[in-house]
Design an enzyme around this catalytic site. Sequence first.
Site, PDB file in Angstrom:
ATOM      1  N   GLU A 288      19.644  55.863  31.415  1.00 43.91           N
ATOM      2  CA  GLU A 288      20.818  56.644  31.025  1.00 43.91           C
ATOM      3  C   GLU A 288      21.278  57.649  32.094  1.00 43.91           C
ATOM      4  O   GLU A 288      21.490  58.814  31.809  1.00 43.91           O
ATOM      5  CB  GLU A 288      20.536  57.394  29.720  1.00 43.91           C
ATOM      6  CG  GLU A 288      20.273  56.462  28.561  1.00 43.91           C
ATOM      7  CD  GLU A 288      19.953  57.192  27.267  1.00 43.91           C
ATOM      8  OE1 GLU A 288      20.546  56.828  26.241  1.00 43.91           O
ATOM      9  OE2 GLU A 288      19.113  58.107  27.275  1.00 43.91           O
TER      10      GLU A 288
HETATM   11  C1  ACM Z   1      15.960  55.351  26.003  1.00 47.76           C
HETATM   12  O1  ACM Z   1      15.952  55.154  24.772  1.00 47.76           O
HETATM   13  N1  ACM Z   1      16.853  56.145  26.571  1.00 47.76           N
HETATM   14  C2  ACM Z   1      14.976  54.726  26.858  1.00 47.76           C
END
Ligand code: ACM
Length: 484
Positions: A288
């Site tokens: 992310e």
């Molecule tokens: C995640 O759930 N950001 C690995």
Amino acid sequence: MPLALIPTPTHLEECEGAPFRFGPGTRLIAPPELDGVAGFVWAVLGPLATVTRDDGAADAVVLRPDGGTGEAYTLTVDADRVVVAGSPAGIARGVATLAQVSGLGTEGAPSGVVPALVIRDEPRYERRGLMVDVVRHFYPVSTLERVIDLLAAYKLNVLHLHLTDDQGWRIEVPGRPELVERSGRTQCGDGEAGWLRTEEYTRLVEYAAARHIEVVPELDVPGHVNAALHADGSLSPSGQPTEAYTGADVGFSKLDLSLPATAPFLADVLGHLADLTPGRYLHIGGDEVHRMPRDEYLGFLDHVSGAVAATGKSLIAWQEAAAAGLPSDALVQLWDSNADPAPVVAAAQRGIGVVLSPGKHVYLDMKYDADHPLGQDWAGTVDVRQSYEWDPDTYLPELPATAVRGVEAAIWTEFIATEDELFSMLLPRLVAIAELAWSPQRSRSWESFAPRLAAHAPLWTAAGVAFHESEQVWGRGRPDVAVA
Ligand code: ACM
């Protein structure tokens, strides 16, 4: 009455003949190299007089190393003796089985009577784990030890600790006291958090090791780093510490490798985690990172790969990192059920191992159902059957089956604050995932599993941990499966 073993063993033969009865004179025979496992035996069976040499006498539980490796074990029970044979790790798994066959009376009370039987058993996957996010909410060592007890009881062998994120920093690093002093107390919302002191982390690792459970520490980079940027302004382009962050957004913070402070920071933290952690892997996050150009992200991962290699460890990263040129001993962890899995498949075709954590099956912060008061639902609702009924070998049909190294459940804690909330999200779904990851696909069925699962609830109650009475399991009344 059938045995309600979880995970269901590969091979079980119930024998004619009298059962073994634990009594005041029952001894534990454990050679010195099994000292750690003997402590685990006492924890699950009660303190037994322990000797190191086998004199062949009856009324004994014998732990017998067989020179093997891996986690296969044999458990043989007759009226005279209980013998658990395997490698030390295999013996630990066999002891977990012994605890279940001797500990589950019809009312869940320890019966101390073990039916005559032979079990030969081995795991389906080599890595079977749980990730706990101790950042968004912090849980002390006592809670994490109870989590380890749960892993050990169900033959899971990895505890992955998500130690750093935007909201807090949970591990002391020598020479960088500001990380915990400035960012150790914050978490999601306004509660006071905390962090693991070096000796606490070490104690936890040892507690896990006695149960043959590997701790994998995660330093999440290059995103999810606001706590570091808040602690140390030299990690920010402005040179100033960022504001503390206690919300639940993701993707807004990043490290900048062009700053002179960044590489030494990575080397120090990874070096320290490697020094404290006996297991083979460090997890470097990689997920992310929404505000970094792709080339910069790939370059950053190259740098971190080198920094991990310099510690002598191998790396694990979330699936986004699959696009990078990871070393061949790396593992990638698939999580986002909504993302294109092609880069993970391509990495697997280059020989990189994959750990499966598909959100829609094993993210245990997902709500059980739409009305569930806790958790999130971005990957859907995940009731027990949804956690249980999938096949890791065929989850991604394009993935070579040999690439699948294991399954890891995950619990993110933005909206999960207390120990009871944590366990009520883990239980009973984690137990479903434990069977999925250990038992052969052909031996598993929901119809067999659900009543066995229900029979385990008294064990959780006896251990003082909360669980969610899912209607899928308990909705049709008390099942009539019990244990000898
Ligand atoms: C995640 O759930 N950001 C690995």
